[in-house]
Design a protein around this motif. Structure first.
Motif, PDB file in Angstrom:
ATOM      1  N   GLN A  98       1.125  -1.618  -0.307  1.00 31.29           N
ATOM      2  CA  GLN A  98      -0.086  -0.550  -0.139  1.00 31.29           C
ATOM      3  C   GLN A  98       1.489   1.128  -0.324  1.00 31.29           C
ATOM      4  OE1 GLN A  98      -2.813   0.229   3.140  1.00 31.29           O
ATOM      5  NE2 GLN A  98      -3.453   1.723   3.092  1.00 31.29           N
ATOM      6  N   LEU A  99       1.606   1.110   0.578  1.00 30.41           N
ATOM      7  CA  LEU A  99       2.563   2.491   0.668  1.00 30.41           C
ATOM      8  C   LEU A  99       3.953   2.748  -0.384  1.00 30.41           C
ATOM      9  CD1 LEU A  99       4.274   1.543   4.430  1.00 30.41           C
ATOM     10  CD2 LEU A  99       2.859   3.889   3.986  1.00 30.41           C
ATOM     11  N   LYS A 100       3.945   1.316  -0.806  1.00 31.91           N
ATOM     12  CA  LYS A 100       4.699   1.687  -2.299  1.00 31.91           C
ATOM     13  C   LYS A 100       3.657   2.334  -3.625  1.00 31.91           C
ATOM     14  CE  LYS A 100       8.376   0.992  -5.065  1.00 31.91           C
ATOM     15  NZ  LYS A 100       9.913   0.712  -5.012  1.00 31.91           N
ATOM     16  N   GLU A 101       3.402   1.354  -3.230  1.00 27.25           N
ATOM     17  CA  GLU A 101       1.674   2.007  -4.382  1.00 27.25           C
ATOM     18  C   GLU A 101       1.382   3.438  -4.888  1.00 27.25           C
ATOM     19  OE1 GLU A 101      -0.737  -0.903  -4.783  1.00 27.25           O
ATOM     20  OE2 GLU A 101       0.518  -2.927  -5.820  1.00 27.25           O
ATOM     21  N   SER A 102       1.261   3.759  -3.299  1.00 28.15           N
ATOM     22  CA  SER A 102       1.139   5.132  -2.891  1.00 28.15           C
ATOM     23  C   SER A 102       2.153   6.514  -4.270  1.00 28.15           C
ATOM     24  CB  SER A 102       0.720   5.383  -2.034  1.00 28.15           C
ATOM     25  OG  SER A 102       2.484   6.227  -1.163  1.00 28.15           O
ATOM     26  N   GLY A 103       3.111   5.914  -4.312  1.00 22.95           N
ATOM     27  CA  GLY A 103       3.869   6.544  -4.532  1.00 22.95           C
ATOM     28  C   GLY A 103       4.823   7.035  -4.187  1.00 22.95           C
ATOM     29  N   LYS A 104       4.511   8.297  -2.605  1.00 22.96           N
ATOM     30  CA  LYS A 104       4.572   9.138  -1.758  1.00 22.96           C
ATOM     31  C   LYS A 104       6.118   9.161  -1.015  1.00 22.96           C
ATOM     32  CE  LYS A 104      -0.465   9.843  -0.556  1.00 22.96           C
ATOM     33  NZ  LYS A 104      -1.173   9.986   0.501  1.00 22.96           N
ATOM     34  N   TYR A 105       6.301   7.393  -1.588  1.00 26.24           N
ATOM     35  CA  TYR A 105       7.743   7.011  -0.128  1.00 26.24           C
ATOM     36  C   TYR A 105       9.156   6.751  -1.191  1.00 26.24           C
ATOM     37  CZ  TYR A 105       3.684   8.114   2.606  1.00 26.24           C
ATOM     38  OH  TYR A 105       2.579   8.640   3.187  1.00 26.24           O
ATOM     39  N   LYS A 106      10.206   6.850  -0.796  1.00 28.45           N
ATOM     40  CA  LYS A 106      11.193   5.595  -0.698  1.00 28.45           C
ATOM     41  C   LYS A 106      10.963   5.021   0.312  1.00 28.45           C
ATOM     42  CE  LYS A 106      13.238   7.471  -4.534  1.00 28.45           C
ATOM     43  NZ  LYS A 106      13.167   7.097  -5.945  1.00 28.45           N
ATOM     44  N   ILE A 107      11.384   3.796   0.117  1.00 25.05           N
ATOM     45  CA  ILE A 107      10.921   2.488   0.690  1.00 25.05           C
ATOM     46  C   ILE A 107      12.486   1.839   0.677  1.00 25.05           C
ATOM     47  CG2 ILE A 107      10.104   0.853   2.142  1.00 25.05           C
ATOM     48  CD1 ILE A 107       7.508   1.544   0.650  1.00 25.05           C
ATOM     49  N   TYR A 108      13.239   1.927   2.210  1.00 22.60           N
ATOM     50  CA  TYR A 108      14.515   1.578   2.109  1.00 22.60           C
ATOM     51  C   TYR A 108      14.433   0.297   3.482  1.00 22.60           C
ATOM     52  CZ  TYR A 108      15.982   4.786  -0.638  1.00 22.60           C
ATOM     53  OH  TYR A 108      15.825   6.359  -1.562  1.00 22.60           O
ATOM     54  N   ALA A 109      15.249  -0.529   2.712  1.00 21.41           N
ATOM     55  CA  ALA A 109      15.277  -1.798   3.585  1.00 21.41           C
ATOM     56  C   ALA A 109      17.252  -1.757   4.540  1.00 21.41           C
ATOM     57  CB  ALA A 109      15.070  -3.740   3.810  1.00 21.41           C
ATOM     58  N   LEU A 110      16.977  -1.955   5.821  1.00 29.27           N
ATOM     59  CA  LEU A 110      18.309  -2.205   6.576  1.00 29.27           C
ATOM     60  C   LEU A 110      17.809  -2.989   7.671  1.00 29.27           C
ATOM     61  CD1 LEU A 110      20.813   0.068   7.380  1.00 29.27           C
ATOM     62  CD2 LEU A 110      19.332   0.451   9.646  1.00 29.27           C
ATOM     63  N   THR A 111      18.793  -3.910   7.174  1.00 26.70           N
ATOM     64  CA  THR A 111      18.835  -5.155   8.088  1.00 26.70           C
ATOM     65  C   THR A 111      20.033  -5.403   8.868  1.00 26.70           C
ATOM     66  OG1 THR A 111      18.442  -8.007   6.882  1.00 26.70           O
ATOM     67  CG2 THR A 111      18.937  -6.666   6.442  1.00 26.70           C
ATOM     68  N   ASN A 112      20.357  -6.564   9.568  1.00 21.32           N
ATOM     69  CA  ASN A 112      21.008  -7.000  10.859  1.00 21.32           C
ATOM     70  C   ASN A 112      21.245  -8.652   9.870  1.00 21.32           C
ATOM     71  OD1 ASN A 112      21.593  -5.059  12.458  1.00 21.32           O
ATOM     72  ND2 ASN A 112      21.692  -6.361  13.635  1.00 21.32           N
ATOM     73  N   TRP A 113      21.849  -8.945   8.818  1.00 26.05           N
ATOM     74  CA  TRP A 113      22.127 -10.016   8.136  1.00 26.05           C
ATOM     75  C   TRP A 113      22.996 -10.638   7.719  1.00 26.05           C
ATOM     76  CZ3 TRP A 113      16.239 -11.186   6.248  1.00 26.05           C
ATOM     77  CH2 TRP A 113      16.732 -12.637   6.281  1.00 26.05           C
ATOM     78  N   SER A 114      23.182 -11.497   8.200  1.00 27.22           N
ATOM     79  CA  SER A 114      24.680 -11.678   7.319  1.00 27.22           C
ATOM     80  C   SER A 114      24.524 -11.748   5.590  1.00 27.22           C
ATOM     81  CB  SER A 114      24.827 -13.789   7.329  1.00 27.22           C
ATOM     82  OG  SER A 114      25.922 -14.411   6.283  1.00 27.22           O
ATOM     83  N   ALA A 115      26.239 -11.773   4.837  1.00 29.33           N
ATOM     84  CA  ALA A 115      25.575 -11.566   3.837  1.00 29.33           C
ATOM     85  C   ALA A 115      26.065 -12.490   3.040  1.00 29.33           C
ATOM     86  CB  ALA A 115      27.038 -10.459   2.952  1.00 29.33           C
ATOM     87  N   GLU A 116      26.463 -14.050   3.784  1.00 27.90           N
ATOM     88  CA  GLU A 116      26.379 -15.388   3.204  1.00 27.90           C
ATOM     89  C   GLU A 116      24.795 -15.478   2.357  1.00 27.90           C
ATOM     90  OE1 GLU A 116      30.084 -17.598   4.035  1.00 27.90           O
ATOM     91  OE2 GLU A 116      30.358 -16.017   5.605  1.00 27.90           O
ATOM     92  N   THR A 117      23.900 -15.421   3.592  1.00 26.43           N
ATOM     93  CA  THR A 117      22.554 -15.951   4.111  1.00 26.43           C
ATOM     94  C   THR A 117      21.931 -15.064   3.244  1.00 26.43           C
ATOM     95  OG1 THR A 117      22.359 -15.214   5.959  1.00 26.43           O
ATOM     96  CG2 THR A 117      23.098 -17.800   5.415  1.00 26.43           C
ATOM     97  N   PHE A 118      22.125 -13.666   3.550  1.00 22.77           N
ATOM     98  CA  PHE A 118      21.213 -13.161   2.752  1.00 22.77           C
ATOM     99  C   PHE A 118      20.861 -13.094   0.741  1.00 22.77           C
ATOM    100  CE2 PHE A 118      19.027  -8.195   0.790  1.00 22.77           C
ATOM    101  CZ  PHE A 118      18.478  -8.770   2.250  1.00 22.77           C
TER     102      PHE A 118
END
Length: 201
Positions: free
Chosen positions: A96-116
């Motif tokens: 819903q947020l994405k399709e509104s076109g109003k926002y840039k949306i990012y992810a900030l995650t603690n995650w191993s680079a090998e499993t991501f």
């Protein structure tokens, strides 16, 4: 005025839980919980999230607990079995947020680079982000202020115009200190209410 939304991934959009794997390996529930709490601890896992290689982390733990070698090796050898379904309620809000076109949306995650890459391949919604910052690739993780700053700088985000969503209160408090509006995620239903309060949906 918020124009940027930053999601955590694990337990917000992705159901990741070591129990899914270890219930297959350790039949006694208390024994399984003791193993996860005292051997493959969250602190140990976070070192891989911060950039330590899976091999190094695994070898170190086997040296410390050789009697548990088979179960320790399973943590990353069968890591994909810890991944559950996407949290559909949150996915619907993301859409819903994405399709509104109003926002840039990012992810900030603690995650191993090998499993991501496994998660990236498995979940279609990963392609909806305007950018993803993965701790293991950057050799730093939440709640370190420089990890948040990396995303802000990379994508030219003003902290006063950003919203951060995370299930971990430690990470929320760190983001708030940087002037970022935050929602401490507990459920998709609660997130919907909080987004409505902020007039974002």
């Amino acid at each position: 005025m918020i124009n940027t939304i930053i999601f955590d991934l694990g337990s917000v959009l992705v159901d990741w839980n070591p129990n899914y794997l270890y219930r297959k390996l350790i039949t006694d529930e208390q024994e399984m919980q003791d193993f996860l709490a005292n051997i493959t601890t969250p602190d140990w896992n976070e070192e891989q999230d911060a950039g330590r290689s899976l091999k190094e982390g695994t070898d170190l733990l086997i040296q410390q607990h050789p009697q548990h070698e088979a179960h320790i090796r399973a943590f990353y050898d069968r890591w994909d079995e810890m991944l559950g379904d996407p949290l559909q309620g949150t996915i619907d809000l993301f859409k819903q947020l994405k399709e509104s076109g109003k926002y840039k949306i990012y992810a900030l995650t603690n995650w191993s680079a090998e499993t991501f890459p496994v998660a990236l391949e498995r979940y279609d919604f990963m392609r909806w982000f305007d950018g993803i910052v993965v701790s293991g690739a950057e050799k730093m993780r939440k709640p370190a202020p420089e990890f948040y700053q990396l995303l802000l700088d990379r994508y030219n985000v003003n902290p006063q115009e950003a919203l951060f969503i995370d299930d971990n209160l430690r990470n929320i408090l760190a983001a708030e200190k940087m002037g970022i509006t935050c929602i401490h995620f507990t459920s998709p239903e609660q997130l919907k209410v909080e987004l409505e309060k902020l007039h974002l949906i």
